[in-house]
Design an enzyme around this catalytic site. Structure first.
Site, PDB file in Angstrom:
ATOM      1  N   GLY A  78       1.061  -1.195  -0.032  1.00 37.92           N
ATOM      2  CA  GLY A  78       0.953   0.262  -0.007  1.00 37.92           C
ATOM      3  C   GLY A  78       1.044   1.258  -0.082  1.00 37.92           C
ATOM      4  O   GLY A  78       1.962   1.076   0.451  1.00 37.92           O
ATOM      5  N   TYR A  97      -1.479 -18.710  -3.550  1.00 37.20           N
ATOM      6  CA  TYR A  97      -2.283 -17.802  -3.220  1.00 37.20           C
ATOM      7  C   TYR A  97      -3.890 -17.763  -2.765  1.00 37.20           C
ATOM      8  O   TYR A  97      -4.177 -17.508  -2.189  1.00 37.20           O
ATOM      9  CB  TYR A  97      -1.967 -16.629  -4.404  1.00 37.20           C
ATOM     10  N   ARG A 150     -10.692 -12.551 -17.980  1.00 37.63           N
ATOM     11  CA  ARG A 150     -11.303 -11.605 -17.200  1.00 37.63           C
ATOM     12  C   ARG A 150     -12.769 -11.461 -16.602  1.00 37.63           C
ATOM     13  O   ARG A 150     -13.109 -10.361 -17.620  1.00 37.63           O
ATOM     14  CB  ARG A 150     -10.086 -11.337 -16.231  1.00 37.63           C
ATOM     15  N   ASP A 203      -1.568 -20.070 -13.409  1.00 36.94           N
ATOM     16  CA  ASP A 203      -2.987 -18.935 -14.182  1.00 36.94           C
ATOM     17  C   ASP A 203      -4.403 -19.561 -14.060  1.00 36.94           C
ATOM     18  O   ASP A 203      -3.898 -20.341 -14.220  1.00 36.94           O
ATOM     19  CB  ASP A 203      -2.521 -18.376 -15.494  1.00 36.94           C
TER      20      ASP A 203
HETATM   21  C1  UD2 Z   1      -6.518 -13.258  -9.078  1.00 38.10           C
HETATM   22  C2  UD2 Z   1      -7.836 -13.468  -9.350  1.00 38.10           C
HETATM   23  C3  UD2 Z   1      -8.445 -11.992  -9.279  1.00 38.10           C
HETATM   24  C4  UD2 Z   1      -7.373 -11.926  -7.800  1.00 38.10           C
HETATM   25  C5  UD2 Z   1      -6.200 -11.538  -8.231  1.00 38.10           C
HETATM   26  C6  UD2 Z   1      -5.271 -10.577  -7.608  1.00 38.10           C
HETATM   27  C7  UD2 Z   1      -8.312 -15.734 -10.706  1.00 38.10           C
HETATM   28  C8  UD2 Z   1      -9.224 -15.610 -12.383  1.00 38.10           C
HETATM   29  N1  UD2 Z   1      -8.064 -13.610 -10.773  1.00 38.10           N
HETATM   30  O1  UD2 Z   1      -5.639 -12.366 -10.987  1.00 38.10           O
HETATM   31  O2  UD2 Z   1      -9.572 -12.213  -9.041  1.00 38.10           O
HETATM   32  O3  UD2 Z   1      -7.539 -12.392  -6.781  1.00 38.10           O
HETATM   33  O4  UD2 Z   1      -5.582 -12.623  -8.580  1.00 38.10           O
HETATM   34  O5  UD2 Z   1      -3.744 -10.727  -7.500  1.00 38.10           O
HETATM   35  O6  UD2 Z   1      -7.109 -16.456 -10.740  1.00 38.10           O
HETATM   36  N2  UD2 Z   1      -0.304 -11.355 -18.259  1.00 38.10           N
HETATM   37  C9  UD2 Z   1      -0.048 -10.837 -18.594  1.00 38.10           C
HETATM   38  N3  UD2 Z   1       0.804  -9.675 -18.527  1.00 38.10           N
HETATM   39  C10 UD2 Z   1       1.506  -8.854 -17.346  1.00 38.10           C
HETATM   40  C11 UD2 Z   1       0.838 -10.149 -15.928  1.00 38.10           C
HETATM   41  C12 UD2 Z   1      -0.590 -10.303 -16.577  1.00 38.10           C
HETATM   42  O7  UD2 Z   1      -0.329 -11.416 -19.616  1.00 38.10           O
HETATM   43  O8  UD2 Z   1       2.079  -8.520 -17.556  1.00 38.10           O
HETATM   44  C13 UD2 Z   1      -2.083 -12.021 -17.335  1.00 38.10           C
HETATM   45  C14 UD2 Z   1      -2.145 -13.413 -16.374  1.00 38.10           C
HETATM   46  O9  UD2 Z   1      -0.818 -14.495 -17.327  1.00 38.10           O
HETATM   47  C15 UD2 Z   1      -3.132 -13.918 -16.585  1.00 38.10           C
HETATM   48  C16 UD2 Z   1      -4.232 -12.326 -16.995  1.00 38.10           C
HETATM   49  O10 UD2 Z   1      -3.144 -11.432 -17.175  1.00 38.10           O
HETATM   50  O11 UD2 Z   1      -3.835 -14.875 -17.142  1.00 38.10           O
HETATM   51  C17 UD2 Z   1      -4.325 -11.419 -14.998  1.00 38.10           C
HETATM   52  O12 UD2 Z   1      -3.825 -11.289 -14.671  1.00 38.10           O
HETATM   53  P1  UD2 Z   1      -3.518 -10.646 -13.014  1.00 38.10           P
HETATM   54  O13 UD2 Z   1      -2.300 -10.694 -12.164  1.00 38.10           O
HETATM   55  O14 UD2 Z   1      -3.856  -9.382 -13.701  1.00 38.10           O
HETATM   56  O15 UD2 Z   1      -4.636 -11.007 -12.141  1.00 38.10           O
HETATM   57  P2  UD2 Z   1      -5.099 -13.205 -11.689  1.00 38.10           P
HETATM   58  O16 UD2 Z   1      -5.684 -13.362 -13.077  1.00 38.10           O
HETATM   59  O17 UD2 Z   1      -4.018 -14.110 -11.874  1.00 38.10           O
END
Ligand code: UD2
Length: 314
Positions: free
Chosen positions: A38, A144, A212, A274
């Site tokens: 934060g 996580y 998402r 993922d």
């Molecule tokens: C997870 C949870 C979300 C929340 C979050 C907290 C799911 C579906 N969602 O988010 O609710 O709790 O964790 O952190 O599990 N990506 C890229 N390039 C980047 C960064 C990410 O392609 O530079 C992709 C990543 O591989 C994923 C998507 O973007 O497929 C979303 O990633 P994220 O880190 O924004 O969030 P996610 O889905 O892990």
């Protein structure tokens, strides 16, 4: 007069809840944050209206007195990020599981009226069917996801066994102003915003066809306030999403269109842990909590881009 405590209140989502509480007329709002992820800057314009405690939820004694007698505790403090929990499982476990346990213990001991817990859609893992309904079996795919799920179970147990009122909200990829784009663990849309402002290609992990249910932060903050007020919901769990589904390729195309900056994304290998697709069934949250998200993906992204532009110019 009600007393509210927001753990992780200097974070992106926590500070949005603080502002929503103040807008709704709350006069006593305390924030607990260790400033690990934060930033005090997130509370700049409300600093005079709140109590700020730099304290760590891993330390029961640091937080117990602050929680004592609160009407509602919004528990947002966490180390988010699937990949971070894979790279650094120990701090992530200690904060997300042990820290949550401490918050619940302190809430019980301090006679707190209700704990509203920030759970995660990651708990579902890959389901065979979309949208995802609360009754589905959970299949966490990362530390996580499991940690956030353990927190949910603990909320339910504290409600059933000790009579502490709890409500868990499974957040679906929250985005919006103040999301910190500076870490490789940052939320993908904040990274997309930074990419267009700096005119450099983002890296998309996988083919970009994963999807998402991106949810605007103000909608999540409002739902928290509703979860704090709703009757007969203790021990329950609710999806906190929009109900839509956007692929990363679509999201990147929209960011380029809204910003007027055209850059091809780079593509890298898929990320461990993922989830492929995520979409909320919001029926239960609408029925019990009056969930009514206001922001379409395009509206939310427009506002978010505006905020990042202003922040970059400041
Ligand atoms: C997870 C949870 C979300 C929340 C979050 C907290 C799911 C579906 N969602 O988010 O609710 O709790 O964790 O952190 O599990 N990506 C890229 N390039 C980047 C960064 C990410 O392609 O530079 C992709 C990543 O591989 C994923 C998507 O973007 O497929 C979303 O990633 P994220 O880190 O924004 O969030 P996610 O889905 O892990």
């Amino acid at each position: 007069m009600s007393r509210y405590v927001v753990t992780g209140g200097a974070g992106f989502i926590g500070s949005a809840i603080v502002r929503a509480l103040l807008r709704a007329g709350a006069s006593e709002v305390a924030v607990i944050d260790n400033l690990l992820t934060g930033h005090e800057l997130n509370l700049d314009e409300v600093r005079g209206s709140i109590e700020f405690h730099r304290a760590d939820i891993r330390n029961y004694d640091e937080i117990a007195g602050i929680l004592r007698g609160a009407d509602v505790v919004f528990h947002e403090a966490a180390i988010p990020s699937v990949p971070r929990s894979i790279d650094e499982p120990v701090p992530s476990h200690e904060i997300n599981i042990n820290g949550t346990f401490n918050v619940l213990l302190a809430a019980k001991a301090g006679g707190v009226g209700r704990v509203v817990y920030a759970a995660s859609s990651s708990a579902y893992g890959d389901t065979e069917v979309l949208p995802k309904v609360e009754a589905m079996i959970t299949r966490p795919k990362s530390p996580y996801a499991l940690q956030k799920l353990v927190g949910e179970y603990y909320c339910n147990i504290f409600s059933g066994v000790y009579g502490l009122e709890t409500v868990a909200l499974r957040y679906f990829n929250v985005y919006g102003p103040r999301q910190d784009p500076s870490s490789p663990y940052s939320g993908v849309l904040s990274i997309f915003m930074k990419s267009v402002l700096e005119r450099c290609s983002p890296t998309i992990f996988g083919d970009g066809e994963q999807s998402r249910d991106f949810t605007y932060v103000e909608d999540v903050a409002e739902l928290n306030l509703k979860a704090a007020r709703a009757k007969n919901v203790s021990g329950n769990l609710y999806n906190a999403g929009n109900g839509g589904r956007i692929t990363l390729n679509q999201a990147w195309a929209l960011v380029q269109r809204l910003s007027g900056v055209e850059i091809p994304a780079k593509y890298g290998p898929p990320r461990a842990g993922d989830v492929h697709d995520s979409q909320a069934d919001t029926t239960r949250a609408v029925r019990d909590l009056g969930h009514a998200p206001k922001f379409s993906f395009e509206d939310g992204m427009r506002r978010t881009l505006e905020w990042y532009r202003r922040a970059a110019a400041a």
